[in-house]
Scaffold this active site. Sequence first.
Site, PDB file in Angstrom:
ATOM      1  N   GLY A 188      54.196  66.382  57.202  1.00  0.00           N
ATOM      2  CA  GLY A 188      54.758  67.273  56.187  1.00  0.00           C
ATOM      3  C   GLY A 188      54.941  66.600  54.837  1.00  0.00           C
ATOM      4  CG  LEU A 228      51.803  69.258  53.841  1.00  0.00           C
ATOM      5  CD1 LEU A 228      51.019  70.508  54.226  1.00  0.00           C
ATOM      6  CD2 LEU A 228      51.425  68.096  54.747  1.00  0.00           C
ATOM      7  CG  HIS A 229      50.587  63.989  49.201  1.00  0.00           C
ATOM      8  ND1 HIS A 229      49.294  63.664  49.517  1.00  0.00           N
ATOM      9  CD2 HIS A 229      51.370  63.168  49.946  1.00  0.00           C
ATOM     10  CE1 HIS A 229      49.276  62.674  50.376  1.00  0.00           C
ATOM     11  NE2 HIS A 229      50.525  62.352  50.679  1.00  0.00           N
ATOM     12  CG  HIS A 242      49.086  65.769  53.454  1.00  0.00           C
ATOM     13  ND1 HIS A 242      50.130  65.365  52.655  1.00  0.00           N
ATOM     14  CD2 HIS A 242      49.154  65.027  54.583  1.00  0.00           C
ATOM     15  CE1 HIS A 242      50.815  64.413  53.291  1.00  0.00           C
ATOM     16  NE2 HIS A 242      50.242  64.186  54.455  1.00  0.00           N
ATOM     17  CG  ASP A 290      48.075  56.364  56.715  1.00  0.00           C
ATOM     18  OD1 ASP A 290      48.928  55.563  56.331  1.00  0.00           O
ATOM     19  OD2 ASP A 290      48.139  57.582  56.475  1.00  0.00           O
ATOM     20  CD  GLN A 297      47.811  57.494  61.210  1.00  0.00           C
ATOM     21  OE1 GLN A 297      48.968  57.329  61.494  1.00  0.00           O
ATOM     22  NE2 GLN A 297      47.426  58.444  60.371  1.00  0.00           N
ATOM     23  CB  SER A 347      55.203  61.870  52.118  1.00  0.00           C
ATOM     24  OG  SER A 347      54.107  62.676  52.496  1.00  0.00           O
ATOM     25  NE  ARG A 348      57.625  55.951  54.812  1.00  0.00           N
ATOM     26  CZ  ARG A 348      56.895  56.099  55.928  1.00  0.00           C
ATOM     27  NH1 ARG A 348      55.575  56.070  55.862  1.00  0.00           N
ATOM     28  NH2 ARG A 348      57.472  56.285  57.094  1.00  0.00           N
TER      29      ARG A 348
HETATM   30  O1  PAF Z   1      49.521  60.003  59.267  1.00  0.00           O
HETATM   31  C1  PAF Z   1      50.501  60.669  59.638  1.00  0.00           C
HETATM   32  O2  PAF Z   1      51.062  61.482  58.905  1.00  0.00           O
HETATM   33  C2  PAF Z   1      51.040  60.456  61.046  1.00  0.00           C
HETATM   34  O3  PAF Z   1      50.956  59.128  61.426  1.00  0.00           O
HETATM   35  C3  PAF Z   1      50.378  61.377  62.083  1.00  0.00           C
HETATM   36  C4  PAF Z   1      48.896  61.073  62.231  1.00  0.00           C
HETATM   37  C5  PAF Z   1      50.564  62.831  61.682  1.00  0.00           C
HETATM   38  C6  PAF Z   1      51.023  61.167  63.443  1.00  0.00           C
HETATM   39  O4  PAF Z   1      52.369  61.455  63.420  1.00  0.00           O
END
Ligand code: PAF
Length: 282
Positions: free
Chosen positions: A31, A33-34, A37, A151, A154, A187-188
């Site tokens: 969430g 969102l920017h 996203h 990320d 990730q 978002s941060r």
């Molecule tokens: O990148 C993110 O916002 C989060 O790590 C994700 C992939 C939604 C998992 O919570």
Amino acid sequence: MQIVHTKAQLRVLLKQARKIGQSVGFVPTMGYLHAGHASLIHRARQENDVVVVSVFVNPTQFGPNEDLDAYPRDPDKDMALMRAEGTDIAFFPSADDIYPAGYATYVTVEGPMTQALCGRSRPGHFRGVTTVVSKLFHLTTPDRAYFGQKDAQQVAVIRQMVSDLDFDVQIVACPIVREPDGLALSSRNTYLSEKQRAQASGISRALFEAREMILAGQRDATLMTDHIKKRITAIDSAAVDYVSIVDARTLADLDTLIGEVLIAVAVKMGRTRLIDNIRVEV
Ligand code: PAF
């Protein structure tokens, strides 16, 4: 746009879509969102019949002293952005629905891929990410899932999990979206004071400069790492968490810069931890 709050509702809608052969694109988010996203949703809209966006601030990926409670939330603004980008299903599950009482199963990608970079200062973070993403993949059974390249670790960890656990989903990594001064959207960023925000653009400047040096022929990873650290440390309110130069796919440390190189940094600006990265084909 249909707004659903439970796993059961989501499953009903997706079963209907599957029955008529529609493809599903999925954008998992936390969430607030920017435009970053928005770019993921936009791409998902172009490539799929049905676009699902989830908003869930996942407690298991936050450490005990991290910003779970303070994490910014604005569901109304999120829904407006989702609508504008053509989302079909907005999924806002509760923590109890995702992790009901007695929940005990976690998904872990073992080894250096999750222990290096952010894994060093955020132990357990990727375990939380892979657990929730596995659950969300099971619930949405997407054809494609969209993640931001900001990320980068990730993305690499999720690709590894998808390959190891035979998830039938294509992982689509989308380019980092930046502010005009180069700061990667996050978002941060909202936590930054005016002064920190102005200085934060120095992080991406250091990365862009590093890329130029590599493209000009520099191949020594230690020299490059030291150079970037020096540049970032010179920023008044910044403290380096890490600067790493790694293979973009495996995240293994590089001594000599060759192949698809990822330069990744994490920087604390006051209490706010920002990450950024850049890829260079050498
Ligand atoms: O990148 C993110 O916002 C989060 O790590 C994700 C992939 C939604 C998992 O919570």
